[in-house]
Design an enzyme around this catalytic site. Sequence first.
Site, PDB file in Angstrom:
ATOM      1  N   HIS A 252      10.623  -3.895  -1.074  1.00 31.44           N
ATOM      2  CA  HIS A 252       9.400  -4.864  -2.016  1.00 31.44           C
ATOM      3  C   HIS A 252      10.026  -5.020  -3.593  1.00 31.44           C
ATOM      4  O   HIS A 252       9.449  -5.781  -4.614  1.00 31.44           O
ATOM      5  CB  HIS A 252       8.050  -3.508  -1.732  1.00 31.44           C
ATOM      6  CG  HIS A 252       7.646  -4.256  -0.752  1.00 31.44           C
ATOM      7  ND1 HIS A 252       8.415  -3.168   0.333  1.00 31.44           N
ATOM      8  CD2 HIS A 252       6.148  -4.820  -0.646  1.00 31.44           C
ATOM      9  CE1 HIS A 252       6.830  -3.487   1.740  1.00 31.44           C
ATOM     10  NE2 HIS A 252       5.582  -4.520   0.605  1.00 31.44           N
TER      11      HIS A 252
ATOM     12  N   GLN B 141       5.113  -3.624  -8.443  1.00 31.15           N
ATOM     13  CA  GLN B 141       4.036  -4.548  -9.171  1.00 31.15           C
ATOM     14  C   GLN B 141       4.149  -4.272 -10.161  1.00 31.15           C
ATOM     15  O   GLN B 141       3.698  -4.946 -11.300  1.00 31.15           O
ATOM     16  CB  GLN B 141       2.772  -3.353  -8.849  1.00 31.15           C
ATOM     17  CG  GLN B 141       2.146  -2.612  -7.190  1.00 31.15           C
ATOM     18  CD  GLN B 141       0.761  -2.011  -7.185  1.00 31.15           C
ATOM     19  OE1 GLN B 141      -0.286  -2.605  -7.774  1.00 31.15           O
ATOM     20  NE2 GLN B 141       0.932  -1.012  -6.338  1.00 31.15           N
TER      21      GLN B 141
END
Length: 528
Positions: free
Chosen positions: A490, A468
């Site tokens: 990710h 993120q």
Amino acid sequence: PIFLKILMEVPPPRVAVEERRRKRPWRKPREAVGPGTIPPPSPPSTDSSSPTPHGSPPPPPPRTCTEQHVQSGDEAQPRKEKRKFQFVNSNSSSGGCATQSQGTGNSSRGAEVEEVRHTSSPSPPSVPGPVAADSQLQAQASCPPPPPPPPGLPGRARPRPVGSDASYERRVPVDVDGSVMEGGGQILRNAMAMSCLLGKPIDVSKIRAGRGKPGLRPQHLTGIQLLSRMCDGKLDGCGVGSSDISFQPSSIKGGSFTADTATAGSVCLILQAALPCMLFAPSPSHLELKGGTNADMAPPIDYMLSVFKPIAEKFGMKFECSLQRRGFFPKGGGLVVVDTSPVKNLTSVVMTEKGEVTRVKLTAYVAGSMPPKLLKQMTRAAKQCLEPKLPSGTAISCEEVRETRDSAFGNGSGIMAVAETTTGCVFGGSANGRRGTSAEEMGTLAAEELLRSVETGDWCVDEHMQDQLVILMALAKGRSEVKTGPLTEHTKTAIHIMELLSTVKFTIQQEGDTNLIVCEGLGLQNKS
């Protein structure tokens, strides 16, 4: 009888055509020259100094462009006739390359038009000597060069639009492979967000090819449609199950937006993609997200409020996020409201010092028909797991929430554990209630997930925060440095998408299990 008489007097169609031709002799059709006919002989040559081997007249001199000779008696005048292969020079008084010549002979139509087309390989001149050569060169010099073919013909490169090379590159779609690395919905979310922010069109193929059910699911479709509305973009090929989409963004705008997954799809994943775009809008934005707030395979809304928000504010992000109603699997029904204020740009951050843990907060909740006794069981189990492994004197607080019908939709339970350090680092661990898992096991799972980030190495963010932060580091102005644990798939995928759609470069400095992520950001400026 009268009708039959009239019918007999009307000539058949073929007779009527012949009758019209007889009355209009000037429309006499040309005589066909085919295998069964002999073409009319050419007039004898007046020059006896250059006979051909068989005594036939020599070939005419080569012509370099279309010439039209109108012959009528002893007088010849140039005549222009429109042809696709005729090039007309407006500066010539004789109408392009047409030249005057004399000839003899009459026709039944009163005039005969002779057309000579351009020849690629010239024949030898019929009249030897410098006079013929000079006249041929003069005729070639008087003809204008052929114009270039119009754009769009085969073999011609696509014309660049007027403007700088950078503006041209922004109009060329970037191909994004949705099956690389992580192969999930994160590729689509990051690619769509960067496309909106940078104004670059994208073509995404093989969407979620690495999942059991590839293609767009309702929550992914809702997210990309929301981003398309935020920037007045054009989205093609979108639909549940679709594996390929094309997106052409326009300018980001502020205002009020609503997105409803109509399922238990995570609203937090949609928020990850929409929030950067809202911050770079020219005016404040209001967003209402409906769907699942506490879903598996996604960060819960408690993580976004307690962990993501404090760290994102270090980059200069200004937003308010409030949980209005929780939504659980399988019906969803949750509601999250987000309000943002525009930012000029994001600032870089340096998070390389972990510090000491100062306090830990445990938040447990139950909703619907779940018994309230689960609250005590979850917090007690988490506290028992944390106390022996945290520094002595670390304060551990517990909050137990019994959700009402207005604050939650459906049945569900869960626990969130958050730790803060002396340097401002924030870590989190969570667990959602599921069938077959006891409340004590849920509390232990959340505590162990938190301890993996707090106890091990010199990490400044947990494993869920890594990916993120990548987009924030890419957009920020200046050099950002963040220490993390082993890079997740990710995180690697997010770095790949940032480098694919922009000019930023990430460097990873590894020391054992600790990785230092370094990025010189774009310094994206808000145009408002």
